[in-house]
Design a protein around this motif. Structure first.
Motif, short mmCIF file in Angstrom:
data_model
loop_
_atom_site.label_atom_id
_atom_site.label_comp_id
_atom_site.label_asym_id
_atom_site.label_seq_id
_atom_site.Cartn_x
_atom_site.Cartn_y
_atom_site.Cartn_z
N LEU A 12 2.77 5.76 -3.46
CA LEU A 12 3.84 6.54 -4.10
C LEU A 12 3.64 6.65 -5.61
N LEU A 13 3.00 5.64 -6.18
CA LEU A 13 2.80 5.64 -7.63
C LEU A 13 1.63 6.47 -7.96
N ILE B 73 3.83 1.49 -1.46
CA ILE B 73 4.33 1.58 -2.84
C ILE B 73 3.22 2.09 -3.76
N THR B 74 2.02 1.59 -3.57
CA THR B 74 0.89 2.02 -4.38
C THR B 74 0.62 3.51 -4.18
N SER C 30 0.83 -1.21 0.00
CA SER C 30 0.00 0.00 0.00
C SER C 30 0.87 1.27 0.00
#
Length: 128
Positions: free
Chosen positions: A127-128, A124-125, A122
């Motif tokens: 940040l994207l 990483i998600t 979550s």
């Protein structure tokens, strides 16, 4: 430093007693080793509590939620319990059971790490 000296003294004394007793009654030597292990682990719990407090403090300073750190601590606990159980089973001559305990410990550790994996995904998600 004195804690490890106490633990070493208990361990060496129990090992010597178990070696003597093992010649007469093998089962009693195993019980003696398990009792010594319980005493040693109880003595080590104080150090683990200090480590846990430091980890909580560092997590708070880093802005991590306790839910992120808890799986790591639980996984380490499972690893320690698994290792001790495997060694006791091997000492009792039950290598097959020890192998099953190792597999079960790995499965439980993976299960306990799932919330950490979710948190990383979550993050990483986000940040994207």
């Amino acid at each position: 430093m004195t804690d490890i000296l106490k633990i070493a003294a208990v361990a060496i004394s129990a090992a010597l007693c178990a070696a003597v007793v093992k010649k007469q009654v093998r089962e009693l030597a195993l019980v003696l080793a398990m009792a010594a292990g319980a005493v040693i682990l109880t003595a080590a719990l104080g150090a683990l509590e200090s480590v846990r407090a430091l980890l909580d403090e560092l997590a708070q300073l880093a802005g991590l939620e306790p839910a992120v750190l808890a799986p790591v601590v639980k996984t380490v606990g499972v690893a320690i319990i698994t290792r001790v159980t495997v060694e006791v089973c091997k000492d009792a001559g039950e290598g097959g059971i020890a192998a099953f305990v190792e597999i079960a410990g790995s499965a439980v550790a993976l299960y306990l790490a799932l919330p950490l994996v979710r948190a990383v995904l979550s993050a990483i998600t986000a940040l994207l």
